[in-house]
Design an enzyme around this catalytic site. Structure first.
Site, PDB file in Angstrom:
ATOM      1  N   ASP A  35       0.826  -1.210   0.000  1.00 48.08           N
ATOM      2  CA  ASP A  35       0.000   0.000   0.000  1.00 48.08           C
ATOM      3  C   ASP A  35       0.862   1.263   0.000  1.00 48.08           C
ATOM      4  O   ASP A  35       2.038   1.233   0.390  1.00 48.08           O
ATOM      5  CB  ASP A  35      -0.862   0.061   1.267  1.00 48.08           C
ATOM      6  CG  ASP A  35      -1.986  -0.967   1.268  1.00 48.08           C
ATOM      7  OD1 ASP A  35      -2.016  -1.823   0.366  1.00 48.08           O
ATOM      8  OD2 ASP A  35      -2.820  -0.897   2.189  1.00 48.08           O
ATOM      9  N   HIS A  66       3.987  -2.112   3.013  1.00 53.36           N
ATOM     10  CA  HIS A  66       4.000  -0.778   2.403  1.00 53.36           C
ATOM     11  C   HIS A  66       5.308  -0.592   1.644  1.00 53.36           C
ATOM     12  O   HIS A  66       6.386  -0.696   2.255  1.00 53.36           O
ATOM     13  CB  HIS A  66       3.840   0.300   3.481  1.00 53.36           C
ATOM     14  CG  HIS A  66       2.528   0.198   4.218  1.00 53.36           C
ATOM     15  ND1 HIS A  66       2.335  -0.716   5.225  1.00 53.36           N
ATOM     16  CD2 HIS A  66       1.356   0.860   4.061  1.00 53.36           C
ATOM     17  CE1 HIS A  66       1.080  -0.601   5.671  1.00 53.36           C
ATOM     18  NE2 HIS A  66       0.464   0.348   4.983  1.00 53.36           N
TER      19      HIS A  66
END
Ligand code: ZN
Length: 209
Positions: free
Chosen positions: A18, A161
Site C-alpha cells: 500500500d 507498504h
C-alpha cells in the site's frame, strides 16, 4: 506476463503493498519479485501515480497487479458515496493515463475503513488483509520477518507498504522463505482464482481462505 511457477506449489499467498508508488523503494521490491518470479498487488495512492509512472509500468511488465488505494489516502468510511467514487475514479484515471490503458478494479480502503454504504453500493470488490506486518510502525525487517513466519498459512493476504526502506529487506528475505516453504507468491486476483473465489462488487475480502 510471466507465470509465478510452471507447477503450482501446494500453498499460496498474496503479497500486497500500500501507499506507493515510491520511486526509491518500489523498484528494489520489484527487483526481488523478479528474481524469484513472484507477483504482488500494489495498491497505489492516486496523487503519487503521475510521478511514479515508470514504476507502475514495471509492475505490469512483471505480471504484478495494480489496484486502488484512493486518491489522497482519505478515510472513505467518512465520505459520501459520491466522494468515495470520485476518490476511486480519479485514481483509476491516473493509472490508466500513466500506464497506457491499465484498468484497476480492486480497492483497498485506507485504514481498512469501510462504511455500510460502501458495502451496499460500491461497484468494485474491496480487499483488506489477514496478516498485518505493521511494517510502517516497526520499520524493522527482523521483526516483520518473524511475524510473517509465525502467522502465515495457505490463502493469506499479507499487508506491507512499499514506501519504507526496511520493507525492502523484509521482502528480500521473506520471498525465498515462502517459496522454500511451499508457497506461490501471487497477486490478489491470482490467489482468488487459485482458490476458486469469484470476487464481487461491494464485497470485502480478507484472504483466500
Ligand atoms: Zn495506506
Amino acid at each position: 506476463s510471466a507465470e509465478p511457477t510452471q507447477t503450482p506449489r501446494p500453498k499460496a499467498v498474496a503479497i500486497t503493498f500500500d501507499d506507493g508508488p515510491s520511486t526509491v523503494n518500489t523498484p528494489k521490491i520489484l527487483a526481488t519479485l523478479k528474481k524469484y518470479n513472484a507477483h504482488a498487488t500494489f495498491f497505489v495512492v492516486g496523487e503519487r501515480v503521475a510521478s511514479g509512472a515508470d514504476v507502475l509500468k514495471q509492475e505490469i511488465e512483471q505480471g504484478c497487479e495494480i489496484a486502488n488505494h484512493s486518491w489522497d489516502h482519505a478515510n472513505l468510511s467518512k465520505l459520501s458515496m459520491k466522494k468515495v467514487n470520485k476518490q476511486f475514479n480519479k485514481t483509476a484515471k491516473a493509472v490508466k493515463e500513466a500506464t497506457g490503458g491499465y484498468e484497476v478494479d480492486l480497492l483497498r480502503p485506507p485504514y481498512g475503513a469501510i462504511s455500510d454504504k460502501m458495502r451496499k453500493k460500491f461497484e468494485h470488490p474491496m480487499v483488506i488483509w489477514s496478516i498485518d506486518t505493521l511494517d510502517w510502525k516497526y520499520l524493522n525487517a527482523k521483526k516483520e520477518i518473524k511475524l510473517i513466519k509465525k502467522e502465515v498459512s495457505d490463502g493469506d493476504i499479507i499487508l506491507m507498504h512499499d514506501i519504507h526502506a526496511p520493507t525492502v529487506k523484509t521482502v528480500e528475505k521473506i520471498i525465498p522463505w515462502l517459496i522454500e516453504n511451499g508457497y506461490d507468491v501471487l497477486t490478489v486476483s491470482e490467489l482468488m482464482e487459485r482458490k476458486g473465489i469469484k470476487m464481487k462488487d461491494g464485497k470485502v475480502y480478507a484472504s483466500g481462505k
